[in-house]
Write a protein that holds these residues in place. Structure first.
Motif, mmCIF file in Angstrom:
data_model
loop_
_atom_site.group_PDB
_atom_site.id
_atom_site.type_symbol
_atom_site.label_atom_id
_atom_site.label_comp_id
_atom_site.label_asym_id
_atom_site.label_seq_id
_atom_site.Cartn_x
_atom_site.Cartn_y
_atom_site.Cartn_z
ATOM 1 N N ASN A 51 -4.676 -1.347 -18.491
ATOM 2 C CA ASN A 51 -4.627 -1.579 -16.678
ATOM 3 C C ASN A 51 -4.500 -2.979 -16.403
ATOM 4 O O ASN A 51 -4.675 -4.095 -17.041
ATOM 5 C CB ASN A 51 -6.050 -1.783 -15.953
ATOM 6 N N TYR A 52 -3.056 -3.701 -15.270
ATOM 7 C CA TYR A 52 -2.218 -4.435 -15.203
ATOM 8 C C TYR A 52 -2.256 -4.743 -13.532
ATOM 9 O O TYR A 52 -1.758 -5.533 -13.157
ATOM 10 C CB TYR A 52 -1.126 -4.168 -15.871
ATOM 11 N N ASP A 53 -3.380 -4.450 -12.908
ATOM 12 C CA ASP A 53 -3.178 -4.708 -11.217
ATOM 13 C C ASP A 53 -4.002 -5.883 -11.124
ATOM 14 O O ASP A 53 -4.146 -7.163 -11.306
ATOM 15 C CB ASP A 53 -4.714 -3.746 -10.799
ATOM 16 N N GLY A 58 -4.187 -11.196 -0.846
ATOM 17 C CA GLY A 58 -5.023 -10.244 -0.767
ATOM 18 C C GLY A 58 -5.579 -9.060 -0.875
ATOM 19 O O GLY A 58 -6.655 -8.671 -0.829
ATOM 20 N N GLY A 59 -4.167 -8.630 -1.681
ATOM 21 C CA GLY A 59 -4.128 -7.042 -1.394
ATOM 22 C C GLY A 59 -3.928 -7.005 -2.900
ATOM 23 O O GLY A 59 -3.550 -7.138 -4.122
ATOM 24 N N ASN A 60 -4.574 -5.504 -3.063
ATOM 25 C CA ASN A 60 -4.302 -5.300 -4.780
ATOM 26 C C ASN A 60 -3.681 -4.173 -4.963
ATOM 27 O O ASN A 60 -2.749 -3.302 -4.211
ATOM 28 C CB ASN A 60 -5.387 -4.230 -4.833
ATOM 29 N N VAL A 61 -2.565 -4.687 -6.023
ATOM 30 C CA VAL A 61 -1.194 -4.043 -6.385
ATOM 31 C C VAL A 61 -1.380 -3.115 -7.500
ATOM 32 O O VAL A 61 -1.943 -3.950 -9.163
ATOM 33 C CB VAL A 61 -0.025 -4.999 -6.278
ATOM 34 N N ARG A 114 -3.290 2.911 -5.799
ATOM 35 C CA ARG A 114 -4.182 2.006 -5.607
ATOM 36 C C ARG A 114 -3.522 0.822 -5.006
ATOM 37 O O ARG A 114 -4.551 -0.720 -5.523
ATOM 38 C CB ARG A 114 -5.634 1.822 -6.765
ATOM 39 N N SER A 115 -2.667 0.514 -4.462
ATOM 40 C CA SER A 115 -2.147 -0.534 -4.083
ATOM 41 C C SER A 115 -2.451 -0.583 -2.448
ATOM 42 O O SER A 115 -1.745 0.484 -1.407
ATOM 43 C CB SER A 115 -0.442 -0.480 -4.468
ATOM 44 N N GLU A 116 -3.479 -2.136 -1.982
ATOM 45 C CA GLU A 116 -3.436 -1.551 -1.048
ATOM 46 C C GLU A 116 -1.786 -2.181 0.493
ATOM 47 O O GLU A 116 -1.229 -2.612 -0.566
ATOM 48 C CB GLU A 116 -4.978 -2.587 -1.137
ATOM 49 N N ILE A 127 8.528 -5.860 -1.264
ATOM 50 C CA ILE A 127 9.392 -6.744 -2.172
ATOM 51 C C ILE A 127 8.235 -7.747 -2.506
ATOM 52 O O ILE A 127 8.005 -7.978 -3.784
ATOM 53 C CB ILE A 127 10.570 -7.373 -1.501
ATOM 54 N N ALA A 128 7.679 -8.212 -2.073
ATOM 55 C CA ALA A 128 7.088 -9.533 -2.197
ATOM 56 C C ALA A 128 6.213 -9.221 -3.934
ATOM 57 O O ALA A 128 6.058 -9.768 -4.229
ATOM 58 C CB ALA A 128 5.955 -10.723 -1.253
ATOM 59 N N ALA A 129 5.714 -8.353 -3.429
ATOM 60 C CA ALA A 129 4.438 -7.488 -4.178
ATOM 61 C C ALA A 129 5.200 -7.207 -5.411
ATOM 62 O O ALA A 129 4.582 -7.384 -6.705
ATOM 63 C CB ALA A 129 3.725 -6.358 -3.518
ATOM 64 N N LEU A 130 6.196 -6.462 -5.420
ATOM 65 C CA LEU A 130 7.181 -6.313 -6.306
ATOM 66 C C LEU A 130 7.199 -7.178 -7.633
ATOM 67 O O LEU A 130 7.265 -7.387 -9.079
ATOM 68 C CB LEU A 130 8.412 -5.344 -6.440
#
Length: 311
Positions: A51-53, A58-61, A114-116, A127-130
């Motif tokens: 797992n690599y969340d 402030g949000g889970n990826v 499960r990505s918020e 794009i910022a999250a990726l």
């Protein structure tokens, strides 16, 4: 759908330190073991899943890492699923690539799995999250940060094409875009499926800025790595014209690229087509020039598949 096929495939493997040891496992079994233990070793395949969340704003990826069990530094690939697909759907793909000698991370886009957060049709927050996941992953001690690749399917291809134009100084050596959209304003005009048009309207707001932000065709002058474009000529989700628009722009800019069109395929390009195209490209682009290169070891018992998307 490819997802349905992958869910039914039984993978024969051994998980270390697990009650499933010595049993034949399904995709769901592997996902459940990963949830329970955090990290799973597939002994017979020589692959470790973890797992690599991670957290962005402030949000889970949601993310899963796949790497060869053998110690060492490996070329890295970031895998981006499309609409409604998740890192879990890419377990067979990640396992297969890790068997080939790659370290991979599959990252679920915002608003799915499960990505918020809310889906924004591959907008700035997605794009910022990726991008954060890419930069985090390339710093791992088992990843060669100067031999990085990107792969995306459908919305994932759209995201990968935008990222490839941003990650110009971070070791990106090759990117594969499959069944993607590269000019969103034109795609909205061409797409006849009401559900996809409604998603574009609701998630983007349809402003001119929103269209430009989500159209990699506007940024291809910044591209610094070779790309492979894969598309089905019968695709109704992402019209084949999108591949040709990107092709023409890359030719105009004299960029290094390859394109393969499958005349008998729609949005689902087919597992075998993806097997040969994806592996062959990354074997070439991410090979260590000081070594003999990565040698393919395709095992038909572990399918290489990419969840296609419907919207």
């Amino acid at each position: 759908m490819i997802r349905s096929l992958m869910a039914l495939v039984v993978i024969t493997l051994v998980i270390a330190n697990s009650c499933f040891a010595q049993q034949a496992l399904s995709l769901d079994d592997v996902a459940e073991a990963l949830d329970r233990e955090g990290s799973v070793t597939l002994e017979r395949l020589g692959v470790v899943l973890s797992n690599y969340d991670y957290d962005v704003e402030g949000g889970n990826v949601e993310a899963i890492v796949f790497r060869p069990k053998v110690e060492g530094v490996h070329p890295g690939i970031v895998l981006i699923p499309g609409y409604s697909r998740t890192a879990r759907d890419y377990i067979p793909l990640g396992v297969q690539l890790a068997r080939e000698g790659f370290a991979c991370v599959a990252v679920t886009q915002r608003g799915f799995g499960r990505s918020e957060g809310n889906p924004d049709f591959v907008g700035p927050r997605t794009i910022a999250a990726l991008e954060a996941g890419f930069l985090k992953f390339r710093e791992e001690d088992f990843v060669d940060g100067e031999r990085m690749g990107l792969f995306g399917y459908s919305r994932g291809a759209m995201a990968a094409s935008l990222l490839a134009c941003r990650l110009t100084k971070h070791g990106l050596r090759g990117a594969v875009f499959a069944a993607g959209i590269y000019d969103l304003k034109q795609a909205y005009a061409d797409i006849e499926m009401d559900g996809i048009r409604e998603n574009i309207e609701q998630e983007t707001g349809m402003s001119e800025l929103a269209m430009v932000e989500r159209s990699s065709i506007q940024r291809m002058e910044h591209l610094t790595c070779p790309v492979l474009v894969l598309h089905g000529s019968l695709d109704e989700n992402a019209p084949i014209s999108q591949a040709y628009i990107l092709r023409d722009r890359l030719q105009e800019l004299n960029k290094e690229f390859e394109i393969k069109v499958y005349p008998d395929r729609a949005h689902d390009l087919g597992r075998e087509n993806l097997n040969s195209a994806l592996l062959e490209f990354f074997q070439r682009q991410l090979a260590d020039p000081n070594e003999n290169g990565l040698q393919p070891q395709i095992d038909p018992a572990v399918p290489l598949g990419c969840g296609s998307c419907s919207k």
